[in-house]
Each structure stands twice: as C-alpha cells, then as structure tokens.
Design a protein around this motif. Structure first.
Motif, mmCIF file in Angstrom:
data_model
loop_
_atom_site.group_PDB
_atom_site.id
_atom_site.type_symbol
_atom_site.label_atom_id
_atom_site.label_comp_id
_atom_site.label_asym_id
_atom_site.label_seq_id
_atom_site.Cartn_x
_atom_site.Cartn_y
_atom_site.Cartn_z
ATOM 1 N N THR A 140 0.842 -1.199 0.000
ATOM 2 C CA THR A 140 0.000 0.000 0.000
ATOM 3 C C THR A 140 0.879 1.252 0.000
ATOM 4 N N GLN A 169 -8.423 -2.145 -0.589
ATOM 5 C CA GLN A 169 -7.077 -1.552 -0.620
ATOM 6 C C GLN A 169 -6.564 -1.403 -2.043
ATOM 7 N N SER A 211 4.841 11.402 3.825
ATOM 8 C CA SER A 211 3.404 11.297 4.080
ATOM 9 C C SER A 211 2.785 10.321 3.076
ATOM 10 N N VAL A 212 1.636 9.796 3.433
ATOM 11 C CA VAL A 212 0.929 8.873 2.537
ATOM 12 C C VAL A 212 0.580 9.591 1.228
ATOM 13 N N SER A 218 0.564 3.575 2.119
ATOM 14 C CA SER A 218 0.941 3.855 3.510
ATOM 15 C C SER A 218 2.156 3.031 3.928
ATOM 16 N N TRP A 219 2.282 1.810 3.431
ATOM 17 C CA TRP A 219 3.471 1.005 3.729
ATOM 18 C C TRP A 219 4.712 1.674 3.145
ATOM 19 N N ALA A 266 5.024 4.816 2.365
ATOM 20 C CA ALA A 266 5.229 6.065 3.104
ATOM 21 C C ALA A 266 6.000 5.815 4.390
ATOM 22 N N ASN A 267 5.620 4.787 5.107
ATOM 23 C CA ASN A 267 6.295 4.453 6.361
ATOM 24 C C ASN A 267 7.757 4.082 6.101
ATOM 25 N N GLN A 319 1.742 8.364 -2.389
ATOM 26 C CA GLN A 319 0.739 8.079 -3.412
ATOM 27 C C GLN A 319 1.012 8.867 -4.689
#
Length: 171
Positions: free
Chosen positions: A31, A67, A42-43, A33-34, A36-37, A47
């Motif tokens: 994802t 998802q 930031s997400v 968010s993964w 981004a981490n 993206q």
C-alpha cells in the motif's frame, strides 16, 4: 553504525527519490501507507510518486478488497530487460549465454537425478551433511535464477533482428 549510514543516505535523497527507490524494489504488492512508512514521507506524497510510476509503466496498481496496492510491472520490467540485453550484447554472446544456462540446468538434472530446483530443495530434508545441504541450497538458488533467465534471453534472441533494426539511428 549501519542505521546511521542508512539515515544519512535518506537525508541526501529527496522524498520523490526515496519513494521511487523503494518502489522499484517492491517484491510483493504494498500500500501507499506502507511505502510512506518505509520512506519516511506522508501517505499523500507516497501516493503521488507511486501514481507517477504507474503512469510511467514501472509499477502496476492492483485493487485488493478495499485496498489499492502497488507492485512492479513485471511485463514492462521484462521488456526493458530484453531491450537492454539486445543493446548490450551481440547475438553470439546471447546465444552462448543461453547455451551455458541450459547446459548447467541439464547437468544439475543429471547430477541430482531431479527435474526441478524445488525437488532439489526438498531433497535437503534427507541429508545430514551440512556441506552438502549448503551446496544443494546454492545450486537450487542458481537453478531457479537461470530458469527465470532462460525465457528472457530467449526472447531477446527471438526478436534480435527486429529490435536492432528499430533501435538503429538512421542518419
């Protein structure tokens, strides 16, 4: 010390460079968010860059349930690899490489009296000799690698003339 080096290299990279670098190494769909981490952005930023890579045919966007996942576009990666082989190697070099790979695989099949690297890995369960276990693991890994490479080199050879005609610059 390795963490400090990792952080130092991340500091010297822009957010976009970090996301692009991480995205090109995705082995499994992830994802935004993964990513981004992993890249400390930031997400929304992740993206943005992931979607650019989808537009550039580097990544694919896959919907899984609710998802959105991103993964390397294997088809386009293979096309780029075939083109690189055609540009960097002569037909004879590719033919020799293909012959060498196929010979190694044939030798392993005969040596171990098995048909696949998976069977070779499974045979490890019957061994007590740690050196032989390690040898078989290494051979199985190399066998899998070569089995993946054979179709790519074959594709480069199959379309070698067509590709080199289109790739040449006419003056």
């Amino acid at each position: 010390m390795p963490d400090e080096t990792r952080n130092d290299s991340r500091v010297s990279m822009t957010r976009g460079e970090r996301v692009r670098a991480a995205a090109r190494t995705l082995r499994t769909p992830r994802t935004a968010s993964w990513v981004a981490n992993e890249t400390e952005v930031s997400v929304k930023t992740a993206q943005k860059y992931l979607d650019q890579l989808v537009e550039d045919n580097v990544l694919r966007k896959v919907e899984q349930g609710d998802q959105i996942l991103y993964c390397v576009d294997q088809l386009m990666a293979t096309y780029r690899e075939v083109a690189a082989l055609q540009r960097e190697h002569s037909r004879e070099e590719l033919t020799s490489a293909l012959d060498s790979m196929r010979s190694k695989i044939t030798d392993w099949k005969q040596s171990y009296d098995l048909e696949t690297p998976g069977e070779l890995r499974a045979s490890i369960a019957d061994l007590d000799d740690t050196d032989e276990v390690e040898t078989r693991r290494e051979v199985a890994s190399e066998w899998e690698h070569l089995a993946d490479r054979v179709p790519v080199v074959r594709a480069a050879l199959n379309e070698y003339d067509w590709a080199t005609k289109r790739d040449s610059i006419s003056a």
